[in-house]
Design a protein around this motif. Structure first.
Motif, PDB file in Angstrom:
ATOM      1  N   VAL A  67       0.805  -0.462  -0.272  1.00 51.03           N
ATOM      2  CA  VAL A  67       0.321   0.355  -0.576  1.00 51.03           C
ATOM      3  C   VAL A  67       0.988   1.105   0.116  1.00 51.03           C
ATOM      4  O   VAL A  67       2.163   1.351   0.173  1.00 51.03           O
ATOM      5  CB  VAL A  67      -1.547   0.349   1.286  1.00 51.03           C
ATOM      6  N   ALA A  68       0.022   2.123  -0.750  1.00 47.86           N
ATOM      7  CA  ALA A  68       0.417   3.610  -0.009  1.00 47.86           C
ATOM      8  C   ALA A  68      -0.659   3.980   0.725  1.00 47.86           C
ATOM      9  O   ALA A  68      -1.448   3.997   0.250  1.00 47.86           O
ATOM     10  CB  ALA A  68       1.022   4.875  -1.909  1.00 47.86           C
ATOM     11  N   THR A  69       0.594   5.309   1.394  1.00 47.74           N
ATOM     12  CA  THR A  69      -0.611   5.654   2.299  1.00 47.74           C
ATOM     13  C   THR A  69       0.135   7.936   1.719  1.00 47.74           C
ATOM     14  O   THR A  69       0.605   7.931   1.255  1.00 47.74           O
ATOM     15  CB  THR A  69       0.590   5.887   3.599  1.00 47.74           C
ATOM     16  N   LEU A  74       5.323   3.750   1.238  1.00 49.03           N
ATOM     17  CA  LEU A  74       5.094   2.651   0.782  1.00 49.03           C
ATOM     18  C   LEU A  74       5.586   1.554   1.611  1.00 49.03           C
ATOM     19  O   LEU A  74       6.763   1.451   2.094  1.00 49.03           O
ATOM     20  CB  LEU A  74       5.895   2.166  -0.432  1.00 49.03           C
ATOM     21  N   GLY A  75       4.931   0.441   1.751  1.00 51.43           N
ATOM     22  CA  GLY A  75       5.046  -1.025   2.505  1.00 51.43           C
ATOM     23  C   GLY A  75       4.011  -2.165   2.060  1.00 51.43           C
ATOM     24  O   GLY A  75       2.990  -2.129   1.914  1.00 51.43           O
ATOM     25  N   ARG A  99      -5.615   3.046   9.818  1.00 50.98           N
ATOM     26  CA  ARG A  99      -5.698   2.836   8.568  1.00 50.98           C
ATOM     27  C   ARG A  99      -6.639   3.528   7.144  1.00 50.98           C
ATOM     28  O   ARG A  99      -6.598   3.317   6.403  1.00 50.98           O
ATOM     29  CB  ARG A  99      -7.306   1.992   9.275  1.00 50.98           C
ATOM     30  N   HIS A 100      -6.716   4.534   7.853  1.00 41.33           N
ATOM     31  CA  HIS A 100      -7.674   6.294   6.843  1.00 41.33           C
ATOM     32  C   HIS A 100      -6.584   6.588   6.967  1.00 41.33           C
ATOM     33  O   HIS A 100      -6.883   7.401   5.376  1.00 41.33           O
ATOM     34  CB  HIS A 100      -8.572   6.740   6.996  1.00 41.33           C
ATOM     35  N   ALA A 101      -5.722   6.253   6.573  1.00 39.47           N
ATOM     36  CA  ALA A 101      -4.067   7.188   5.783  1.00 39.47           C
ATOM     37  C   ALA A 101      -3.591   6.537   4.842  1.00 39.47           C
ATOM     38  O   ALA A 101      -3.082   6.859   3.759  1.00 39.47           O
ATOM     39  CB  ALA A 101      -2.702   6.821   6.887  1.00 39.47           C
ATOM     40  N   VAL A 102      -3.962   5.184   4.682  1.00 42.69           N
ATOM     41  CA  VAL A 102      -4.015   4.640   3.072  1.00 42.69           C
ATOM     42  C   VAL A 102      -4.810   4.802   2.410  1.00 42.69           C
ATOM     43  O   VAL A 102      -5.771   4.841   2.545  1.00 42.69           O
ATOM     44  CB  VAL A 102      -4.280   3.076   3.325  1.00 42.69           C
ATOM     45  N   VAL A 103      -4.407   5.243   1.127  1.00 41.15           N
ATOM     46  CA  VAL A 103      -5.165   5.986  -0.112  1.00 41.15           C
ATOM     47  C   VAL A 103      -4.629   5.212  -1.672  1.00 41.15           C
ATOM     48  O   VAL A 103      -6.056   5.367  -2.300  1.00 41.15           O
ATOM     49  CB  VAL A 103      -4.193   7.025  -0.779  1.00 41.15           C
ATOM     50  N   GLN A 104      -3.517   4.036  -1.499  1.00 42.12           N
ATOM     51  CA  GLN A 104      -4.025   3.417  -2.198  1.00 42.12           C
ATOM     52  C   GLN A 104      -3.484   2.003  -2.200  1.00 42.12           C
ATOM     53  O   GLN A 104      -2.066   1.470  -1.989  1.00 42.12           O
ATOM     54  CB  GLN A 104      -2.875   3.553  -3.879  1.00 42.12           C
ATOM     55  N   VAL A 105      -3.337   0.329  -2.900  1.00 40.61           N
ATOM     56  CA  VAL A 105      -3.390  -0.056  -2.691  1.00 40.61           C
ATOM     57  C   VAL A 105      -2.177  -0.479  -4.096  1.00 40.61           C
ATOM     58  O   VAL A 105      -3.383  -0.478  -5.158  1.00 40.61           O
ATOM     59  CB  VAL A 105      -4.681  -1.264  -2.403  1.00 40.61           C
ATOM     60  N   LEU A 106      -1.146  -1.042  -3.920  1.00 39.02           N
ATOM     61  CA  LEU A 106      -0.636  -1.319  -4.752  1.00 39.02           C
ATOM     62  C   LEU A 106      -0.798  -3.077  -5.321  1.00 39.02           C
ATOM     63  O   LEU A 106      -1.322  -3.341  -4.999  1.00 39.02           O
ATOM     64  CB  LEU A 106       1.168  -0.703  -4.998  1.00 39.02           C
TER      65      LEU A 106
END
Length: 112
Positions: A67-69, A74-75, A99-106
């Motif tokens: 994911v990207a925050t 990125l982690g 959890r809401h800091a995640v903006v994208q699933v890579l």
């Protein structure tokens, strides 16, 4: 002479305007209603759709996802909680984020 003819010319126009306003009392409400409908379809509805997509993405997070925050980290997710998750950003380096800091699933394999 000129004054009386001027009044005579404007009198029917004023009466026609008064009759038109009396004939349709809802004509004054038509423009605000149309504006509210347009506002709903242009601004409110797309925003609600976007919120639903973000909520579905956050609910579908799983261990091992990359994911990207919002902060640019990125982690890979190593632990999930109700409101927090733990990301592994490098070998042996783990960071806990909301959890809401995640903006994208890579896509899988993005991180090396």
């Amino acid at each position: 002479m000129f004054i009386s003819s001027a009044f005579a010319q404007t009198a029917p126009a004023a009466e026609a305007g008064a009759n038109a306003a009396a004939a349709s009392p809802f004509s004054g409400l038509l423009l605000p209603v149309v504006m509210l409908v347009v506002l709903y379809f242009i601004m409110i509805r797309p925003q609600m759709k976007k919120q639903k997509e973000v909520r579905a993405m956050l609910d579908a997070l799983a261990k091992g996802d990359e994911v990207a925050t919002a902060g640019g980290l990125l982690g890979r997710i190593v632990q999930l909680g109700d409101s927090h998750l733990t990301l592994e950003v490098a070998d042996g380096v783990q960071v806990q984020v909301q959890r809401h800091a995640v903006v994208q699933v890579l896509p899988k394999g993005s991180l090396k």
